[in-house]
Design a protein around this motif. Structure first.
Motif, PDB file in Angstrom:
ATOM      1  N   ASP A   1       9.627  -1.372  -6.669  1.00 45.33           N
ATOM      2  CA  ASP A   1       9.249   0.007  -6.359  1.00 45.33           C
ATOM      3  C   ASP A   1       8.932   0.225  -4.888  1.00 45.33           C
ATOM      4  OD1 ASP A   1       9.494   0.562  -9.018  1.00 45.33           O
ATOM      5  OD2 ASP A   1       7.347   0.460  -9.442  1.00 45.33           O
ATOM      6  N   ARG A   2       8.887  -0.834  -4.122  1.00 43.86           N
ATOM      7  CA  ARG A   2       8.488  -0.727  -2.711  1.00 43.86           C
ATOM      8  C   ARG A   2       9.568  -0.018  -1.897  1.00 43.86           C
ATOM      9  NH1 ARG A   2       7.578  -5.634   1.548  1.00 43.86           N
ATOM     10  NH2 ARG A   2       6.875  -4.344   3.252  1.00 43.86           N
ATOM     11  N   PRO A   3       9.162   0.992  -1.144  1.00 44.09           N
ATOM     12  CA  PRO A   3      10.126   1.653  -0.254  1.00 44.09           C
ATOM     13  C   PRO A   3      10.622   0.661   0.803  1.00 44.09           C
ATOM     14  CG  PRO A   3       8.118   2.969  -0.488  1.00 44.09           C
ATOM     15  CD  PRO A   3       7.846   1.636  -1.121  1.00 44.09           C
TER      16      PRO A   3
ATOM     17  N   ARG B   1       1.646   6.927   1.339  1.00 44.64           N
ATOM     18  CA  ARG B   1       2.454   6.806   0.120  1.00 44.64           C
ATOM     19  C   ARG B   1       1.910   5.679  -0.750  1.00 44.64           C
ATOM     20  NH1 ARG B   1       8.468   6.257   2.060  1.00 44.64           N
ATOM     21  NH2 ARG B   1       7.434   5.137   3.733  1.00 44.64           N
ATOM     22  N   GLU B   2       2.064   5.830  -2.057  1.00 45.25           N
ATOM     23  CA  GLU B   2       1.617   4.806  -3.011  1.00 45.25           C
ATOM     24  C   GLU B   2       2.782   4.399  -3.899  1.00 45.25           C
ATOM     25  OE1 GLU B   2      -3.023   6.060  -3.779  1.00 45.25           O
ATOM     26  OE2 GLU B   2      -1.509   6.676  -5.227  1.00 45.25           O
ATOM     27  N   PHE B   3       2.747   3.137  -4.307  1.00 46.47           N
ATOM     28  CA  PHE B   3       3.697   2.655  -5.300  1.00 46.47           C
ATOM     29  C   PHE B   3       3.003   1.591  -6.129  1.00 46.47           C
ATOM     30  CE2 PHE B   3       4.329   0.199  -1.476  1.00 46.47           C
ATOM     31  CZ  PHE B   3       4.459  -1.105  -1.915  1.00 46.47           C
TER      32      PHE B   3
ATOM     33  N   ASP C   1       1.177   5.576   5.904  1.00 47.18           N
ATOM     34  CA  ASP C   1       1.397   7.027   5.890  1.00 47.18           C
ATOM     35  C   ASP C   1       0.913   7.689   4.596  1.00 47.18           C
ATOM     36  OD1 ASP C   1       3.334   6.078   4.177  1.00 47.18           O
ATOM     37  OD2 ASP C   1       5.012   7.063   5.183  1.00 47.18           O
TER      38      ASP C   1
ATOM     39  N   ARG D   1      -0.727   0.903  -1.050  1.00 48.89           N
ATOM     40  CA  ARG D   1      -0.665   2.062  -0.151  1.00 48.89           C
ATOM     41  C   ARG D   1      -0.027   1.674   1.173  1.00 48.89           C
ATOM     42  NH1 ARG D   1      -6.119   3.793  -1.561  1.00 48.89           N
ATOM     43  NH2 ARG D   1      -5.864   5.456  -3.066  1.00 48.89           N
ATOM     44  N   THR D   2       0.733   2.613   1.689  1.00 51.39           N
ATOM     45  CA  THR D   2       1.344   2.443   3.008  1.00 51.39           C
ATOM     46  C   THR D   2       0.488   3.182   4.037  1.00 51.39           C
ATOM     47  OG1 THR D   2       2.727   4.401   2.739  1.00 51.39           O
ATOM     48  CG2 THR D   2       3.643   2.310   1.969  1.00 51.39           C
TER      49      THR D   2
ATOM     50  N   VAL E   1       8.788  -0.704   4.870  1.00 52.76           N
ATOM     51  CA  VAL E   1       7.483  -0.063   4.959  1.00 52.76           C
ATOM     52  C   VAL E   1       6.409  -1.140   4.871  1.00 52.76           C
ATOM     53  CG1 VAL E   1       7.101   0.385   2.501  1.00 52.76           C
ATOM     54  CG2 VAL E   1       6.199   1.967   4.184  1.00 52.76           C
TER      55      VAL E   1
END
Length: 131
Positions: free
Chosen positions: A58-60, A85-87, A83, A80-81, A63
């Motif tokens: 699921d990791r972008p 975003r969460e995954f 910016d 959390r990244t 990132v």
């Protein structure tokens, strides 16, 4: 007839207790998986970011992960990244939360059915005692 109703009541209660046991085991299994993920992330030179956050599908792409958060319902570890975003990490298998939800719903339904049946049996006993 009373023996059959008693056997059905016992079966309902036993099944409700079994479903409750399955629910507890599933949740504890998830807690163990989350605990292992957190303990791995806290030590070692290659521990940050956690492996579960780096190696998940699921990791972008491209990132960085700077934080993680544990949620207890549903059981999961969020990554959390910078910016915002969460995954979801791969610490908890995807089948665990749906299985937990189904077993919890079955526990509630079976317990409710057992209580209703016990109430009906008590009302029938009371009505037969009056006659």
């Amino acid at each position: 007839m009373a023996g059959q109703s008693s056997a059905e009541s016992t079966l309902l209660r036993g099944t409700a207790v079994f479903a409750a046991g399955v629910t507890v085991v599933l949740y504890l299994f998830g807690l163990v998986l989350v605990g292992v993920a957190l303990s791995e992330a806290g030590s070692g030179a290659d521990s940050t970011p956690p492996h579960q956050c780096r190696d998940t599908g699921d990791r972008p792409q491209n990132v960085q992960v700077d934080a993680r958060q544990v949620q207890f319902l549903p059981l999961r570890v969020l990554c959390r990244t910078p910016d915002g975003r969460e995954f979801t990490s791969g610490a908890v298998p995807s089948w665990l939360n749906p299985a937990f939800a189904v077993s919890f719903a079955a526990t509630v339904a079976l317990a409710a059915a057992a209580f209703v049946q016990a109430d009906r049996r008590a009302a029938a006993r009371q009505a037969s005692a009056r006659s």
